[in-house]
Design an enzyme around this catalytic site. Structure first.
Site, mmCIF file in Angstrom:
data_model
loop_
_atom_site.group_PDB
_atom_site.id
_atom_site.type_symbol
_atom_site.label_atom_id
_atom_site.label_comp_id
_atom_site.label_asym_id
_atom_site.label_seq_id
_atom_site.Cartn_x
_atom_site.Cartn_y
_atom_site.Cartn_z
ATOM 1 N N LYS A 172 0.801 -1.225 0.000
ATOM 2 C CA LYS A 172 0.000 0.000 0.000
ATOM 3 C C LYS A 172 0.839 1.283 0.000
ATOM 4 C CE LYS A 172 -4.180 -1.909 2.068
ATOM 5 N NZ LYS A 172 -5.226 -1.723 3.077
ATOM 6 N N GLY A 224 -1.465 -1.164 15.401
ATOM 7 C CA GLY A 224 -1.037 -1.271 14.011
ATOM 8 C C GLY A 224 -0.799 0.086 13.395
ATOM 9 N N SER A 225 0.300 0.224 12.634
ATOM 10 C CA SER A 225 0.653 1.522 12.065
ATOM 11 C C SER A 225 1.111 1.436 10.619
ATOM 12 C CB SER A 225 1.753 2.180 12.911
ATOM 13 O OG SER A 225 2.921 1.355 12.960
ATOM 14 N N GLY A 226 0.721 0.364 9.918
ATOM 15 C CA GLY A 226 1.088 0.213 8.515
ATOM 16 C C GLY A 226 0.161 0.991 7.598
ATOM 17 N N GLY A 227 0.078 0.570 6.321
ATOM 18 C CA GLY A 227 -0.734 1.281 5.342
ATOM 19 C C GLY A 227 -2.201 1.341 5.719
ATOM 20 N N MET A 228 -2.775 0.205 6.146
ATOM 21 C CA MET A 228 -4.162 0.202 6.583
ATOM 22 C C MET A 228 -4.308 0.985 7.874
ATOM 23 S SD MET A 228 -7.192 -0.762 5.791
ATOM 24 C CE MET A 228 -8.808 -1.191 6.430
ATOM 25 N N ASP A 265 -10.304 2.371 1.616
ATOM 26 C CA ASP A 265 -10.372 1.926 3.020
ATOM 27 C C ASP A 265 -10.769 3.097 3.911
ATOM 28 O OD1 ASP A 265 -9.520 -0.718 2.570
ATOM 29 O OD2 ASP A 265 -7.412 -0.134 2.668
#
Length: 274
Positions: free
Chosen positions: A70, A129-133, A106
């Site tokens: 992402k 959580g701290s990624g793309g999503m 999203d």
């Protein structure tokens, strides 16, 4: 009569580290029901630049983008829609005559669900959580008016950057914090993954919360969602997110917005055999 595929049939696709069947079944169901000359196929890749180059070179209409691509796909695109530029995360690519534009559906799906479920904006939430999503979810909370948030991430660099960008706090683990809403934006509990039976939060933490939101879409009832329901907590599921964002992708690809009843049938079909 089976659908006929010709040289004029337009291809849509997805790029994911762990390809699933939901998007393929959902999109193809709608294409057939609406008699649109499109077909959808899921892919994975170990060569992202080549895969994005294929979208451009072969006239592929568009692609869904999932973990872990992402953010990595952004330098390979020509333009970002405001929904993706604001959070630097892309989950949809649309191609027009070789020009690739990135979107993030999203973000809009999460914002819509927070509103439709009536989540109080004055609650304190913690997002793991701290990624793309994670960027899409935290930004949707921020832009929906939620002011009291905590980003829980072991990666201090990405976690603190996301927290700072959204006006929230960061910490490596939940510790003694007991927020009113727990949000999982990690692969914990994902079907077919190495941690399919894992919980993003402990039973004690879930029991102390008032709301639980798990962005993992498959299975429909993740271990976290099952636990929360068993404790009588109101929940928002990844199954809801995946349908809303997939509808917006379909509209971007085709310019057609299906009726609600048809969307529900497509979602039921997509979930029937994973």
């Amino acid at each position: 009569m089976p659908r006929s595929i010709s040289r004029d049939t337009r291809l849509c696709m997805s790029l994911s580290g762990r390809p699933g069947n939901f998007g393929t079944r959902f999109q193809n169901y709608l294409f057939e029901a609406l008699d649109l000359d499109f077909i959808y196929k899921a892919f994975t890749t170990t060569d992202l630049p080549a895969a994005i180059g294929g979208i451009r070179a072969l006239g592929i209409r568009g692609s869904a983008v999932s973990m872990p691509f992402k953010e990595a796909c952004i330098p390979l695109l020509d333009e970002l829609d405001a929904s993706a530029a604001a959070i630097q995360s892309v989950n949809t690519i649309v191609a027009d005559n070789g020009w690739l534009k990135g979107y993030n559906t999203d973000y809009s799906a999460v914002a819509s669900l927070l509103q439709s479920h009536g989540v109080p904006k004055d609650i304190h939430f913690a997002q793991r959580g701290s990624g793309g999503m994670g960027k899409a979810v935290a930004s949707a909370f921020r832009d929906s008016g939620f002011r009291h948030g905590q980003i829980i991430a072991r990666n201090e660099s990405s976690g603190s950057a996301l927290a700072q960008g959204c006006g929230y706090a960061w910490q490596a683990d939940l510790g003694e914090l007991r927020p009113q809403m727990l949000v999982n934006v990690t692969p914990l509990g994902m079907e077919g993954g190495p941690e399919a039976n894992s919980l993003a939060f402990t039973a004690e933490q879930v029991e102390a919360a008032e709301w639980v939101f798990d962005v993992v879409a498959l299975p429909v009832e993740t271990p976290l969602i099952r636990l929360a329901r068993g404790l009588g907590k109101p929940v928002i599921t990844g199954a809801e997110v995946i349908v809303l964002q997939a509808v917006e992708q379909f509209v971007l690809y085709t310019g057609v917005r299906p009726e609600t009843e048809l969307i529900e049938r497509a979602a039921a079909f997509a979930r029937a055999t994973q």
